[in-house]
Design an enzyme around this catalytic site. Sequence first.
Site, PDB file in Angstrom:
ATOM      1  CG  MET A  30      -1.902  -1.107   1.197  1.00 43.26           C
ATOM      2  SD  MET A  30      -3.297  -1.023   2.223  1.00 43.26           S
ATOM      3  CE  MET A  30      -2.781  -0.598   3.743  1.00 43.26           C
ATOM      4  N   GLY A  31       2.117   1.245  -0.513  1.00 41.55           N
ATOM      5  CA  GLY A  31       2.961   2.248  -0.624  1.00 41.55           C
ATOM      6  C   GLY A  31       3.482   2.717   0.836  1.00 41.55           C
ATOM      7  CG  HIS A  37       7.106  -2.014   2.232  1.00 41.61           C
ATOM      8  ND1 HIS A  37       6.860  -1.095   2.904  1.00 41.61           N
ATOM      9  CD2 HIS A  37       5.692  -2.839   2.215  1.00 41.61           C
ATOM     10  CE1 HIS A  37       5.595  -1.113   3.298  1.00 41.61           C
ATOM     11  NE2 HIS A  37       4.910  -2.104   2.921  1.00 41.61           N
ATOM     12  CD  GLN A 153      -1.965  -8.930   3.894  1.00 44.29           C
ATOM     13  OE1 GLN A 153      -2.740  -7.937   4.237  1.00 44.29           O
ATOM     14  NE2 GLN A 153      -0.677  -8.170   3.891  1.00 44.29           N
ATOM     15  CB  SER A 185       4.407  -0.573  10.838  1.00 48.20           C
ATOM     16  OG  SER A 185       2.963  -0.320  10.518  1.00 48.20           O
TER      17      SER A 185
END
Length: 282
Positions: A30-31, A37, A153, A185
Amino acid sequence: MNLEKTVQGVRAQVKEWRREGLRIGLVPTMGYLHEGHKSLIERAVMENDRVIVSVFVNPIQFGPNEDYGTYPRDLKADMRLCEEAGASVVFAPDVSEMYCDDFSTFVDMNGVTGELCGKSRPAHFRGVCTVVSKLFHIAAPDRAYFGQKDAQQLAVIRHMARDLNMDIEIVGCPIVRESDGLAKSSRNTYLSKEERTAATVIARALLAGRTMLENGERDGDPVLCEIRRIISTEPLAKIDYVEMVTWDRIEIHHTADVPVLVAAAVWIGKTRLIDNFIFERE
Ligand code: PAF
């Protein structure tokens, strides 16, 4: 590295790569990308010939009173990180590109979504499964990469891929932490200085629980009690849940006699943070 805003653009690129027999990795995000990431993208780059990173804040996985409107966004910085990490394409569609006006098909799941975040955020995984299925159809990857910080998830996506016969390997990657233990996060940016210090209590409490299990404790109740006790010593922290569940069916379980996930969601002021560890008896 290219920026693609349209489904058609990604499809054309993927078609070309497929013709050349190249293996494709997908990293859905989600950027507002951080080192966590980056570690997913770097792993994807190592294991595939081409890597697509999707950057899309998915409105349908947020509840009505959640932070969709304020979720941090910075596509330029995301592009820089993706380029550094070796991605080939960033797919950053507008909401209208992903959801047409009369969009009406959803992917939903029972069981694995019944506890933890699925309980606290009722429509969340329906939104996640729907957008991830769409991304899988658009990018047609061989492998897709997800962080273990969102452990439920990861379990949900694995079940979805299995149940719906998606021929995609789902790769789970370890949690990346700040030097003081806080799990990385995008939502950490919401924290004030005081809250940022307070947030370290989550990782500290989980580590204490993990140490109990490593030292031979098998009963989940004292472990969860100790984690909750430590978190409660922090005045800015409010527990949403601290639970032990089976890994990876995500069912409440009271003994660490099978692989278990010990997971916590904690409010630090107005910010809800999650963290966890997986424990497997040797
Ligand atoms: O983990 C996330 O960032 C999101 O839930 C995902 C998988 C990109 C779907 O929007």
